[in-house]
Design an enzyme around this catalytic site. Sequence first.
Site, PDB file in Angstrom:
ATOM      1  CG  ASP A 206      -2.066   0.960   1.112  1.00 28.89           C
ATOM      2  OD1 ASP A 206      -2.480   1.265  -0.031  1.00 28.89           O
ATOM      3  OD2 ASP A 206      -2.558   1.420   2.159  1.00 28.89           O
TER       4      ASP A 206
ATOM      5  CD1 TRP B 139       7.077   6.715  -3.048  1.00 27.79           C
ATOM      6  CD2 TRP B 139       6.434   6.941  -5.186  1.00 27.79           C
ATOM      7  NE1 TRP B 139       8.208   6.755  -3.832  1.00 27.79           N
ATOM      8  CE2 TRP B 139       7.849   6.898  -5.144  1.00 27.79           C
ATOM      9  CE3 TRP B 139       5.801   7.085  -6.416  1.00 27.79           C
ATOM     10  CZ2 TRP B 139       8.638   6.996  -6.295  1.00 27.79           C
ATOM     11  CZ3 TRP B 139       6.579   7.182  -7.560  1.00 27.79           C
ATOM     12  CH2 TRP B 139       7.984   7.138  -7.496  1.00 27.79           C
TER      13      TRP B 139
ATOM     14  CG  HIS C 197      -0.776   2.017  -9.287  1.00 24.87           C
ATOM     15  ND1 HIS C 197      -0.878   1.673  -7.961  1.00 24.87           N
ATOM     16  CD2 HIS C 197      -1.895   2.736  -9.581  1.00 24.87           C
ATOM     17  CE1 HIS C 197      -2.024   2.162  -7.475  1.00 24.87           C
ATOM     18  NE2 HIS C 197      -2.647   2.807  -8.434  1.00 24.87           N
TER      19      HIS C 197
ATOM     20  CG  ASN D 212      -8.219  -2.020  -4.873  1.00 23.58           C
ATOM     21  OD1 ASN D 212      -7.320  -2.840  -4.700  1.00 23.58           O
ATOM     22  ND2 ASN D 212      -8.406  -1.022  -4.011  1.00 23.58           N
TER      23      ASN D 212
ATOM     24  CG  LEU E 182      -6.423  -7.379   8.910  1.00 23.90           C
ATOM     25  CD1 LEU E 182      -7.226  -8.533   9.481  1.00 23.90           C
ATOM     26  CD2 LEU E 182      -4.994  -7.848   8.629  1.00 23.90           C
ATOM     27  CB  SER E 183      -7.679  -3.431   3.259  1.00 27.66           C
ATOM     28  OG  SER E 183      -7.420  -2.206   3.916  1.00 27.66           O
TER      29      SER E 183
ATOM     30  CD  GLU F 198       3.279 -13.402  15.628  1.00 27.45           C
ATOM     31  OE1 GLU F 198       3.222 -12.269  16.139  1.00 27.45           O
ATOM     32  OE2 GLU F 198       2.871 -14.426  16.205  1.00 27.45           O
TER      33      GLU F 198
HETATM   34  C1  IPE Z   1      -5.499  -2.711  -0.013  1.00 29.51           C
HETATM   35  O1  IPE Z   1      -5.204  -1.386  -0.138  1.00 29.51           O
HETATM   36  C2  IPE Z   1      -5.536  -3.365  -1.361  1.00 29.51           C
HETATM   37  C3  IPE Z   1      -4.255  -3.546  -2.031  1.00 29.51           C
HETATM   38  C4  IPE Z   1      -3.094  -3.211  -1.566  1.00 29.51           C
HETATM   39  C5  IPE Z   1      -4.324  -4.191  -3.323  1.00 29.51           C
HETATM   40  P1  IPE Z   1      -6.328  -0.269  -0.266  1.00 29.51           P
HETATM   41  O2  IPE Z   1      -5.626   1.022  -0.433  1.00 29.51           O
HETATM   42  O3  IPE Z   1      -7.306  -0.634  -1.311  1.00 29.51           O
HETATM   43  O4  IPE Z   1      -7.073  -0.355   1.142  1.00 29.51           O
HETATM   44  P2  IPE Z   1      -7.859   0.765   1.956  1.00 29.51           P
HETATM   45  O5  IPE Z   1      -8.879   1.348   1.013  1.00 29.51           O
HETATM   46  O6  IPE Z   1      -6.868   1.789   2.388  1.00 29.51           O
HETATM   47  O7  IPE Z   1      -8.445   0.052   3.127  1.00 29.51           O
HETATM   48  C1  IPE Z   2      -1.797   0.158  -3.216  1.00 28.12           C
HETATM   49  O1  IPE Z   2      -1.566   1.511  -3.306  1.00 28.12           O
HETATM   50  C2  IPE Z   2      -1.983  -0.488  -4.565  1.00 28.12           C
HETATM   51  C3  IPE Z   2      -3.362  -0.867  -4.848  1.00 28.12           C
HETATM   52  C4  IPE Z   2      -4.387  -0.759  -4.046  1.00 28.12           C
HETATM   53  C5  IPE Z   2      -3.590  -1.436  -6.150  1.00 28.12           C
HETATM   54  P1  IPE Z   2      -2.748   2.548  -3.305  1.00 28.12           P
HETATM   55  O2  IPE Z   2      -3.169   2.791  -4.713  1.00 28.12           O
HETATM   56  O3  IPE Z   2      -3.854   2.113  -2.409  1.00 28.12           O
HETATM   57  O4  IPE Z   2      -2.039   3.831  -2.745  1.00 28.12           O
HETATM   58  P2  IPE Z   2      -2.587   4.817  -1.633  1.00 28.12           P
HETATM   59  O5  IPE Z   2      -2.980   3.998  -0.456  1.00 28.12           O
HETATM   60  O6  IPE Z   2      -3.753   5.528  -2.233  1.00 28.12           O
HETATM   61  O7  IPE Z   2      -1.444   5.721  -1.350  1.00 28.12           O
HETATM   62 MG    MG Z   3      -4.183   2.360  -0.447  1.00 25.92          MG
END
Ligand code: IPE
Ligand code: IPE
Ligand code: MG
Length: 235
Positions: free
Chosen positions: A17, A22, A34, A65, A188-189, A200
């Site tokens: 995440d 970033w 990404h 997503n 945990l999403s 852990e």
């Molecule tokens: C979890 O991250 C999913 C992936 C890393 C693929 P998210 O960015 O989607 O989760 P939330 O929305 O912060 O909970």
């Molecule tokens: C995780 O990074 C990758 C995916 C969920 C595919 P994010 O896209 O969620 O990045 P943030 O959390 O918005 O920074």
């Molecule tokens: Mg995210």
Amino acid sequence: MTPETSIIPRHVGIIMDGNGRWAKKRGQPRTSGHREGLETAKRIVAHASDVGISFLSLYAFSTENWRRAEEEVNFLMGLIKTHLRKQYDFYKERGIRVTHSGDLERIPQGVRDEILLAEEDTRSFDGMTVNILVNYGGRDEIVRAASRYLADGGDPHSLDEDALASNLDHPEIPDLDLMIRTGGEIRLSNFLIWQAAYAELFFSDVFWPDWDVDHFDEALKYFEQRQRRFGGIPG
Ligand code: IPE
Ligand code: IPE
Ligand code: MG
């Protein structure tokens, strides 16, 4: 390479995440986060294989997503597709087996084909297994496992933990030992809900594109220091 720690988790899962934040910090579109995140994933896969991890689960796209802008969703799907097509040699060199967890049905055909092809092409490799989670939700996996059990004629009254576990997407992959989440959020999403029952948990504030092998080693060190009790009393 010699592992820096003596107790190596068998199954490590990573919630990769922080890609969007970033990129935002750099005034770039989320998609560039990404793209950079994929580079990190390759770095970490190679390192995890070197230090002797047996199973590495990478959360690439959740069932939630799809709520993101179409442009971002398409970009992520494209990235997964081209990566799988181009990285065969990388996996072959290291004997890495690629598997997928998640519901294949909603995944666009072109991406689905590449996932199935990567699984097929790497099936006989005997090194680390990289389990890529695409259109994956922990709850969804449990519901699909229960449906599979019933569809196969399983008796609803005999459904127990073993029967459910054997109907998960990859029953051969053991429970999660170490769950890592980068990017600062402590949640945990919907990641491997069933398998993480006694994992852990390691949280890092570092955004995924900035993650490096040293961060991974730090997580292994943390794991090594945990006393796992699984509900019992240490002898
Ligand atoms: C979890 O991250 C999913 C992936 C890393 C693929 P998210 O960015 O989607 O989760 P939330 O929305 O912060 O909970
Ligand atoms: C995780 O990074 C990758 C995916 C969920 C595919 P994010 O896209 O969620 O990045 P943030 O959390 O918005 O920074
Ligand atoms: Mg995210």
